[in-house]
Structure formats: C-alpha cells, structure tokens
Scaffold this motif. Sequence first.
Motif, PDB file in Angstrom:
ATOM      1  N   ARG A  37       0.830  -1.199   0.000  1.00  0.00           N
ATOM      2  CA  ARG A  37       0.000   0.000   0.000  1.00  0.00           C
ATOM      3  C   ARG A  37       0.869   1.255   0.000  1.00  0.00           C
ATOM      4  O   ARG A  37       0.568   2.229  -0.682  1.00  0.00           O
ATOM      5  N   ARG A  38       1.931   1.218   0.772  1.00  0.00           N
ATOM      6  CA  ARG A  38       2.837   2.372   0.814  1.00  0.00           C
ATOM      7  C   ARG A  38       3.456   2.625  -0.548  1.00  0.00           C
ATOM      8  O   ARG A  38       3.511   3.775  -1.032  1.00  0.00           O
ATOM      9  N   SER A  41       0.680   3.734  -3.159  1.00  0.00           N
ATOM     10  CA  SER A  41       0.202   5.093  -2.901  1.00  0.00           C
ATOM     11  C   SER A  41       1.289   6.117  -3.221  1.00  0.00           C
ATOM     12  O   SER A  41       0.983   7.242  -3.651  1.00  0.00           O
ATOM     13  N   ARG A  44       1.082   6.540  -6.934  1.00  0.00           N
ATOM     14  CA  ARG A  44      -0.099   7.335  -7.249  1.00  0.00           C
ATOM     15  C   ARG A  44       0.151   8.815  -6.952  1.00  0.00           C
ATOM     16  O   ARG A  44      -0.212   9.699  -7.745  1.00  0.00           O
ATOM     17  N   ALA A  83      -5.042  13.875  -0.783  1.00  0.00           N
ATOM     18  CA  ALA A  83      -5.548  12.566  -0.354  1.00  0.00           C
ATOM     19  C   ALA A  83      -4.499  11.481  -0.550  1.00  0.00           C
ATOM     20  O   ALA A  83      -4.310  10.616   0.312  1.00  0.00           O
ATOM     21  N   ALA A  84      -3.795  11.520  -1.693  1.00  0.00           N
ATOM     22  CA  ALA A  84      -2.760  10.521  -1.971  1.00  0.00           C
ATOM     23  C   ALA A  84      -1.595  10.657  -1.004  1.00  0.00           C
ATOM     24  O   ALA A  84      -1.009   9.663  -0.554  1.00  0.00           O
ATOM     25  N   ALA A  86      -1.777  11.840   2.073  1.00  0.00           N
ATOM     26  CA  ALA A  86      -2.233  11.341   3.364  1.00  0.00           C
ATOM     27  C   ALA A  86      -2.250   9.815   3.381  1.00  0.00           C
ATOM     28  O   ALA A  86      -1.840   9.188   4.367  1.00  0.00           O
ATOM     29  N   GLU A  87      -2.698   9.217   2.276  1.00  0.00           N
ATOM     30  CA  GLU A  87      -2.730   7.759   2.182  1.00  0.00           C
ATOM     31  C   GLU A  87      -1.314   7.178   2.226  1.00  0.00           C
ATOM     32  O   GLU A  87      -1.055   6.173   2.892  1.00  0.00           O
ATOM     33  N   GLN A  88      -0.406   7.855   1.528  1.00  0.00           N
ATOM     34  CA  GLN A  88       0.984   7.414   1.511  1.00  0.00           C
ATOM     35  C   GLN A  88       1.591   7.468   2.918  1.00  0.00           C
ATOM     36  O   GLN A  88       2.248   6.526   3.367  1.00  0.00           O
ATOM     37  N   GLU A  90      -0.007   7.480   5.802  1.00  0.00           N
ATOM     38  CA  GLU A  90      -0.688   6.513   6.667  1.00  0.00           C
ATOM     39  C   GLU A  90      -0.139   5.102   6.445  1.00  0.00           C
ATOM     40  O   GLU A  90       0.132   4.364   7.403  1.00  0.00           O
ATOM     41  N   ALA A  91       0.046   4.734   5.171  1.00  0.00           N
ATOM     42  CA  ALA A  91       0.570   3.405   4.854  1.00  0.00           C
ATOM     43  C   ALA A  91       2.013   3.258   5.329  1.00  0.00           C
ATOM     44  O   ALA A  91       2.409   2.200   5.815  1.00  0.00           O
TER      45      ALA A  91
END
Length: 425
Positions: A37-38, A41, A44, A83-84, A86-88, A90-91
């Motif tokens: 996921r890291r 993301s 992305r 958003a990307a 933050a997702e990065q 978080e992962a």
Amino acid sequence: MIDLRLLREDPDRVRASQRARGEDVALVDALLSADERRRSSAVRFDELRNEQKTLGKLIPKATGDEKTELLKRTGELSAAVKAADAEQNEAAEEAQRLLLQLGNIVHEDVPVGGEEDFVVLETHGTIRDFGAEGFEPKDHLELGEALGAIDVERGAKVSGSRFYYLTGVGALLELALVNAAIAQATEAGFIPMLTPALVRPRAMEGTGFLGQAAENVYHLEKDDYYLVGTSEVPLAAYHMDEIIDADKLPLRYAGFSPCFRREAGTYGKDTRGIFRVHQFDKVEMFSYVNPEDADAEHLRLLEWEKQWLTALELPFQVIDVATGDLGSSASRKFDCEAWIPTQGKYRELTSASNCNSFQARRLSVRMRDGKKVQPLATLNGTLCAVPRTIVAILENHQLPDGSVRVPEMLRPYLGGREVLEPITK
C-alpha cells in the motif's frame, strides 16, 4: 529492523524465522500488505504531482474555456494530491509500526525451541565434590552475610524486595571485578566507556527493548526517559545517525553502567540473595563491524567471555540459545553459564549476541565503503554482571570455615588478599 528487500524477495524465510521464535507469523503478511500500500500510494502520489506540474505550465498559455477546464482540473488534482499524500503517509506509518514489531531473522544454525531447548557447545572447568571434601556448601547469601559483604535485609527496608547493599569486602569485590574486567577489555582493544543510565525513547526502541522486553523496562513518564537494563542501549545509540568509514571498523567499546530491570514475570524465582535483582552493575562489550565480519566477531566476543570466566576459575558451560529465547534483536546468542553448587545446576553469567544490521537500521548507523553506504552490524557481550559473578565466586571458592578463596587473577585488585575471612562465625 530487518531489510524490507529481504521481506519482499524471501517472505518464506521471514515467516520461518517468526515461527521458530514462537511469534506471530501473520505479522509478515500484514507487513507485506502495508508495504505494498505504501509503495502503490507513493506511485499514485507521484503521478498526480507530475500531472499537477504539467497543468501548472499549461494554464498561463491557455484562454477561454480551455483555461476554465484546466483550472477545474487543477482544483480536482489539488484535492487528489492531498488525499494521496495522506494515504501514503498513513501506509508508511503502518508499515513502520509493523516492521518494528518484527524480530531479527534467526541464524540458520540456532536450535529451534524454547528456553530449555538450548544446545550445550562446550564445558570448562571441574565441578567441586564438596562431599569428598567433607562439608556441605553454603549458599552465597549465608556466605556473604558472614563475610559482612551482602545486606539484603536493609536493602529491602530501604528499597523493597530484590534490592541489596554490598558492604565492606563485598563492595571491594565489586570494584575489583569491574577493574579487572575493564583491564581485560582494554587489553583486548576495547575503548572503556562510562555510559548514561537514562536514555530517550528512540535509543531504547532502536535497540529492540520496547517490544517483547518492554515489560522489564523502567519508564520515567514525567520526563519520558528510560532506565537502561544494560549499557548495550547507550553504546548502540552512541553512533546513532552517523556514517562511519569502513576502514575505521571494527569499533569496540567496553561500557560500565548501572542496570535496572523490573524482572516482570519472575516473581517467586531466585528471590533469595542477589542472583536476580532490580539494580546491578555490569561491564558490557559492544562491537560495530562490517556485516561480513559479524559471525567472526561473535566468536571473538565469546572467547573473551570464556577467558574471563576461566581466569575467575569457575566451572562453566557454553550454550547455543534456542530461537524462542533469543530476544528480538539477536539472530544468534551464546550464553556462558557458571556452575552454582547450592542450586546444583549451571546458571547464566555472560551472554554474547549477534544482532547483524537489525539495531543499526533502527538507529541509522551506517558504514561507507567507497561510494557504497549501508547499515553496519552490531554485537554485544556481557563480560561481568557483578552480582551473579559474586554469587558464583562465593559459592565455588568457599572453604569449610566459611571463608572464600580469592581467584589469583583478582588478588591484585583486592590489595593482595588471598582469602576473604568471615567477620562472624
């Protein structure tokens, strides 16, 4: 921590290591998922940022409806980039959290099993037959009290159970042991160090003591400091965030420090005397080496420990510690266990651990070899844990009248004393 590339390329090896340690194998797959996921993301995020930059160059040249559409897309991209990102993050945090829970990869030669599944590699010295000598051996506490060397009653009065005073010749015996151990280590090329007993969280976490060993660590919450259980912690963190030239390796330090351990989960075990206590002093060897030299350095540390115990004229055995008793940082550990006559068994006195690059990765200690920069390897070995060494000396070298013969090696550090005499009969 382990190398994430190893996890990606050979997850079965990591699973096998976790299984051998008796730890959660599912952690490996959870970490693989978080790492994927890291990485995805991050890709992305980079794609969106590149598109954002491209549109930023087109907008000044655009007019009319085209510019309106570009501005609209720029607004959408701005939200998507946030958003990307933050997702990065978080992962990445999840992957790091899981990675810190994963133990070191166990060496292929380590025996598999729990605390009792060790393998005896060597036995040294001769166990005394006290019956043949015509007397029953006393335990270290009875001997120590008669010598005016140990006072656990007042230790408990002042600080609670598992605390003690070393008094008179007991205090002198500790100082003699510490000076003799430092002398041996210095002669072997170690740099003597007096280290902090309080460390910040990163130092404790970086050495691997806030995982499975956290229950035995004292934490001062108000100041967010930890009391070290071994000078391994400040010695490992000594070169934290540094790059060391390969031609300066190995770096070897001998640290002397007080050590503090809660001894959680050991209630009822070794409660008599000073074998298992909450505070004690210790001389610890610590090595920074090129990873390709780690196995050889491990054997060198063991040889220095064997030299020390032989000089103290103690019977002992060397064991290869089983996977379930390694501790999270070690890939392999050798213990030297001295014979304790009144217990009728060998008990751990020294320990030598090969941590490979596990601690160095967590503490960002690297080596530069030409243009290549990589984590180095760290190893540690106890030379003298003072109370247990005193226990072994008193019990193994006692005489029928309650006096204790001083090993020849220690006599120069005890003012030439050959025998410690009781002050009470």
